[in-house]
Design a protein around this motif. Sequence first.
Motif, PDB file in Angstrom:
ATOM      1  N   SER A   1     -15.014  -0.338  -2.872  1.00 48.47           N
ATOM      2  CA  SER A   1     -14.101  -1.290  -2.236  1.00 48.47           C
ATOM      3  C   SER A   1     -12.952  -0.548  -1.554  1.00 48.47           C
ATOM      4  CB  SER A   1     -13.557  -2.270  -3.262  1.00 48.47           C
ATOM      5  OG  SER A   1     -12.847  -1.584  -4.255  1.00 48.47           O
ATOM      6  N   PHE A   2     -12.423  -1.178  -0.548  1.00 51.78           N
ATOM      7  CA  PHE A   2     -11.298  -0.632   0.202  1.00 51.78           C
ATOM      8  C   PHE A   2     -10.002  -1.144  -0.408  1.00 51.78           C
ATOM      9  CE2 PHE A   2      -8.163  -1.357   3.623  1.00 51.78           C
ATOM     10  CZ  PHE A   2      -7.914  -0.046   3.950  1.00 51.78           C
ATOM     11  N   VAL A   3      -9.125  -0.211  -0.736  1.00 52.96           N
ATOM     12  CA  VAL A   3      -7.822  -0.577  -1.274  1.00 52.96           C
ATOM     13  C   VAL A   3      -6.771   0.048  -0.372  1.00 52.96           C
ATOM     14  CG1 VAL A   3      -6.270  -0.462  -3.252  1.00 52.96           C
ATOM     15  CG2 VAL A   3      -8.747  -0.609  -3.607  1.00 52.96           C
ATOM     16  N   PRO A   4      -6.127  -0.759   0.474  1.00 56.40           N
ATOM     17  CA  PRO A   4      -5.106  -0.193   1.357  1.00 56.40           C
ATOM     18  C   PRO A   4      -3.916   0.296   0.550  1.00 56.40           C
ATOM     19  CG  PRO A   4      -5.151  -2.586   1.568  1.00 56.40           C
ATOM     20  CD  PRO A   4      -6.265  -2.201   0.637  1.00 56.40           C
ATOM     21  N   LYS A   5      -3.368   1.407   0.985  1.00 55.87           N
ATOM     22  CA  LYS A   5      -2.181   1.931   0.322  1.00 55.87           C
ATOM     23  C   LYS A   5      -1.248   2.523   1.373  1.00 55.87           C
ATOM     24  CE  LYS A   5      -4.567   6.193  -0.759  1.00 55.87           C
ATOM     25  NZ  LYS A   5      -5.004   7.116  -1.779  1.00 55.87           N
ATOM     26  N   LYS A   6      -0.007   2.440   1.066  1.00 53.79           N
ATOM     27  CA  LYS A   6       1.019   2.938   1.977  1.00 53.79           C
ATOM     28  C   LYS A   6       1.431   4.338   1.532  1.00 53.79           C
ATOM     29  CE  LYS A   6       5.423   1.641   3.982  1.00 53.79           C
ATOM     30  NZ  LYS A   6       6.462   0.623   4.081  1.00 53.79           N
ATOM     31  N   SER A   7       1.376   5.279   2.473  1.00 59.64           N
ATOM     32  CA  SER A   7       1.843   6.621   2.130  1.00 59.64           C
ATOM     33  C   SER A   7       3.364   6.630   2.118  1.00 59.64           C
ATOM     34  CB  SER A   7       1.308   7.655   3.120  1.00 59.64           C
ATOM     35  OG  SER A   7       1.775   7.380   4.413  1.00 59.64           O
ATOM     36  N   GLU A   8       3.907   7.419   1.252  1.00 60.67           N
ATOM     37  CA  GLU A   8       5.356   7.467   1.111  1.00 60.67           C
ATOM     38  C   GLU A   8       5.964   8.345   2.187  1.00 60.67           C
ATOM     39  OE1 GLU A   8       8.572   8.246  -2.404  1.00 60.67           O
ATOM     40  OE2 GLU A   8       6.569   7.537  -2.851  1.00 60.67           O
ATOM     41  N   LYS A   9       6.893   7.797   2.910  1.00 59.87           N
ATOM     42  CA  LYS A   9       7.589   8.524   3.960  1.00 59.87           C
ATOM     43  C   LYS A   9       9.067   8.197   3.877  1.00 59.87           C
ATOM     44  CE  LYS A   9       3.652   8.682   6.969  1.00 59.87           C
ATOM     45  NZ  LYS A   9       3.093   8.564   8.259  1.00 59.87           N
TER      46      LYS A   9
END
Length: 62
Positions: free
Chosen positions: A3-11
Amino acid sequence: MSSFVPKKSEKDVISIRIDSDLLKVVDKTASKSDISRNELVVQCIEFALKNLDGGNNKKLFN
């Protein structure tokens, strides 16, 4: 099936001062490369750090 789990990279947001003529070159180069100014600056910083001290900093990056 995975499954695809979107995640936000930390910036982090930062502010820098840059010479106006250098900024023009950065913007022109980014435009020619079809990438954002931010992406170009990040790539340039990563390249410079990886190649600092004869490339001994490559281990700092994934």
